[in-house]
Structure formats: C-alpha cells, structure tokens
Design a protein around this motif. Sequence first.
Motif, short mmCIF file in Angstrom:
data_model
loop_
_atom_site.label_atom_id
_atom_site.label_comp_id
_atom_site.label_asym_id
_atom_site.label_seq_id
_atom_site.Cartn_x
_atom_site.Cartn_y
_atom_site.Cartn_z
N VAL A 141 12.90 -18.56 32.45
CA VAL A 141 13.99 -17.76 31.88
C VAL A 141 15.16 -18.68 31.52
N ALA A 142 15.51 -19.58 32.44
CA ALA A 142 16.63 -20.50 32.20
C ALA A 142 16.36 -21.39 31.01
N GLU A 143 15.15 -21.90 30.92
CA GLU A 143 14.80 -22.81 29.82
C GLU A 143 14.75 -22.07 28.48
N GLU A 144 14.10 -20.92 28.46
CA GLU A 144 13.96 -20.16 27.22
C GLU A 144 15.29 -19.63 26.70
N MET A 145 16.16 -19.25 27.61
CA MET A 145 17.43 -18.64 27.21
C MET A 145 18.59 -19.64 27.20
N ASP A 146 18.31 -20.89 27.56
CA ASP A 146 19.32 -21.96 27.58
C ASP A 146 20.52 -21.57 28.47
N VAL A 147 20.19 -21.14 29.68
CA VAL A 147 21.19 -20.76 30.68
C VAL A 147 20.85 -21.49 31.97
N PRO A 148 21.83 -22.07 32.66
CA PRO A 148 21.54 -22.75 33.93
C PRO A 148 20.98 -21.78 34.98
N ILE A 149 20.09 -22.27 35.80
CA ILE A 149 19.51 -21.45 36.87
C ILE A 149 20.61 -20.93 37.79
N GLN A 150 21.63 -21.75 38.04
CA GLN A 150 22.74 -21.32 38.90
C GLN A 150 23.45 -20.09 38.33
N GLN A 151 23.57 -20.00 37.02
CA GLN A 151 24.21 -18.83 36.40
C GLN A 151 23.35 -17.59 36.59
N ILE A 152 22.04 -17.75 36.45
CA ILE A 152 21.13 -16.62 36.66
C ILE A 152 21.23 -16.16 38.11
#
Length: 134
Positions: A50-61
């Motif tokens: 999810v983090a890679e596909e959406m270009d969002v850091p895992i910490q934000q998720i």
Amino acid sequence: MDVRNCKKCGKLFNFTGEPLCPACAKELEAKFFDVRTYIYDNPKASMSTVAEEMDVPIQQIKKWVRQERLAFTKDSGISIECENCGRAILTGRYCSECKKKMTNQFSSMYQEKEQQHASGIKASSKGKMRFLGE
C-alpha cells in the motif's frame, strides 16, 4: 499568534495544532482518501505494498490506523500492536481488553475521588457557615 515552518514544504504558516501548512495538509488529506480507496479495492494488500503503490510512508499509514481513520480486515494479514500489551489489533491504539481495563481504572479512580470529596464536605461543614478570618 504562533507562526511556524511547515514540516513538509518549509513555508511559514499560522500553527493550529497540525505541523503542516494548509496546502500540505490538504494534499495529505487527499492522499488519505486515495489510500483508503486503494485498501478498499485491494483488501489483502500488505502495508508495504500500500505504501509503495500509493507513495505514502508506512509511518503515515500506521498513524492513520492509530487515529482509527483506517482499519484493516482480519483476513488482510495487516495488524499493528496494542501500545499497552503488544497484542495484534486492526485499528486504534489499544486492544479491547486494555481499553476495558483502563475504563475500569478511570471509573474506580473517579468514584474514589467523589467519595473523598463528599466525605470531606460532610466532615468540615458540621452545619455551620464558615468565614475567612474566624
């Protein structure tokens, strides 16, 4: 007035509790809705996917999950740890048992304070009005 630099872009802005300027906060909110839609469409995707596909850091998720804005299904395989006992949970900060324990502790502390307050008033009043200087 509290003026700070945006954590993301560095621009000055009036601080209202969030360390991001209004433009970056709006952009982050749009990312949240994109991530939420992606998780809904791909319920078995891992957090790193999810983090890679959406270009969002895992910490934000994880932050959104802790804020209970995002939740994963049991069959997704994604979980985070309860901040108190370490048990795997799907959303929030604490597991249901830790929440229940904390609620009971707070309730008993509140009741104890109420009892102390009520007994303190009864013992000191003795039916007389008190004035300063007496």
